[in-house]
Design an enzyme around this catalytic site. Structure first.
Site, PDB file in Angstrom:
ATOM      1  N   ASP A 118      23.661 -43.696   5.516  1.00  0.00           N
ATOM      2  CA  ASP A 118      24.576 -44.781   5.889  1.00  0.00           C
ATOM      3  C   ASP A 118      25.537 -44.406   7.007  1.00  0.00           C
ATOM      4  OD1 ASP A 118      23.729 -46.845   4.115  1.00  0.00           O
ATOM      5  OD2 ASP A 118      24.643 -45.728   2.462  1.00  0.00           O
ATOM      6  N   ASP A 178      17.793 -51.900   4.734  1.00  0.00           N
ATOM      7  CA  ASP A 178      19.149 -51.718   5.246  1.00  0.00           C
ATOM      8  C   ASP A 178      19.208 -50.622   6.311  1.00  0.00           C
ATOM      9  OD1 ASP A 178      18.746 -52.327   2.475  1.00  0.00           O
ATOM     10  OD2 ASP A 178      20.891 -52.296   2.102  1.00  0.00           O
TER      11      ASP A 178
END
Length: 395
Positions: A118, A178
């Protein structure tokens, strides 16, 4: 004092009455000036929030009445900082820039955190916006180091960046849709450093995801698990959706945004075609409400009596502004304008008396954990603000 009405003038919106989906009572929510004041009030709430390296605001729980606060390690930490930078860009108010400059360094420690994919969400949303609106070499250095760290999660045999490290008893090498969003950091790092490796990794990851992640109707699975020896797909699941074969709304948003962004850096027609196919699936879906704000999962059997997901609508709206710029397809820009029109109503903007550091209500988090369902969530605000900025440019 800078006024949000300037934005509305530029966007050409003559009225900001709320859009309602079928079966709902339609009523006026006030004139344009009242909505402007409400949005300005929400901006101020972010400015009022105290600086704390262990308390980046992530969401707000109506059940507990508490703000969920996280450290920089959380995947959402960079969005609040990015919101401050974007509000500065929208208003020109130096107070937001000053506060953003105070918050941004608190994310720096993540530049060496190789235990997460992330990095883009955390570092690019904060330092990336900082570089855009400040230009400091310090921001460049952090972005490049973050990209270097992220690249260590790339597996050449599989052709992807590993996403999660949990559930090792179930998954060997999970890759989530994602993860397309984190490629922007890699693409940008090549531009900043001149090292083509980051760009090459990003392209390969996008190619692998494009090959395996999508269904024939244009929708996407959430998680693909790869065999670390053969490099082949082991399973396809939708971990945060209603079931494995469902179209989880936010996941579709990540795909549309991710491939539109990948086209920006590569001009690879395959990536643009992928973005268009999934965008068309989304904006033309028979279960998409009239106001453009999707239900959290297009395949939830209890529609229409289920939660919306403002964050998914905002992500797609932001992507569609850019997609319109490449295609000149009016359907994309019309969707973006519809979403902004809807989100500026008091159906979705938090009321002025609510002092929490968020702008919008009704985002949807993680079904698998039954958490953050129908709450204010920071990334809903982030992509809403980004859509405002993009619409201002793409008139």
């Amino acid at each position: 004092m800078h006024k949000i009405s300037l934005i509305i003038f530029i966007l050409g919106f003559a009225c900001l009455s709320a859009c309602k989906s079928k079966g709902e009572n339609k009523k006026s929510h006030g004139n344009e000036m009242e909505i402007d004041s409400l949005l300005q009030k929400r901006f101020t709430r972010l400015l009022d929030y105290n600086i704390d390296s262990l308390a980046f605001p992530r969401s707000y729980s109506y059940k507990t009445g508490e703000i969920k606060k996280v450290s920089s390690r959380d995947w959402t930490s960079g969005f609040f900082v990015g919101n401050l930078w974007q509000i500065y860009a929208i208003t020109g108010d130096e107070a937001y820039k000053e506060r953003a400059e105070q918050w941004t360094p608190l994310i720096e420690r993540e530049k060496d955190n190789g235990k997460t994919h992330d990095m883009g969400f955390k570092v690019f949303s904060s330092f990336g916006n900082g570089l855009k609106f400040n230009g400091s070499p310090y921001y460049e250095e952090v972005l490049i180091q973050s990209a270097k760290t992220l690249s260590t999660r790339f597996n050449d045999k599989i052709g992807s960046i590993r996403s999660w490290d949990f559930n090792k008893d179930i998954w060997q090498f999970p890759v989530i849709i994602d993860n397309m969003m984190n490629l922007e950091l890699l693409f940008e790092a090549t531009k900043l450093s001149g090292d083509s490796l980051y760009h090459e990794i990003a392209v390969k990851h996008a190619e692998t995801t494009m090959k395996n992640h999508f269904r024939s109707d244009g929708s996407t699975w959430h998680v693909l698990d790869y065999d670390t020896i053969s490099g082949q797909v082991r399973m396809k699941v939708t971990h945060q959706g209603i079931h494995d074969n469902s179209a989880w709304a936010r996941g579709q948003g990540w795909a549309i945004y991710g491939y539109t962004m990948a086209y920006r850096y590569t001009k690879d027609q395959r990536f643009l075609n992928r973005a268009k196919a999934t965008a068309d699936f989304f904006i033309n879906h028979k279960k998409l409400p009239e106001d453009g704000i999707p239900y959290w999962d297009f395949d939830d059997p209890n529609i229409p009596n289920v939660s919306r997901d403002v964050s998914a609508g905002a992500i797609v709206a932001s992507a569609c502004v850019e997609l319109y710029g490449y295609t000149r397809n009016e359907a994309y820009i019309n969707y973006s304008k519809k979403v902004v029109h809807s989100l500026k109503s008091i159906k979705y903007i938090l009321p002025p008396e609510n002092t929490i550091p968020f702008i919008l209500d009704h985002s949807f988090g993680d079904w698998s954990k039954k958490s953050e369902m129908d709450e204010p969530i920071v990334y809903g605000d982030y992509y809403f603000l980004q859509t405002l900025l993009r619409l201002r440019v793409e008139k």
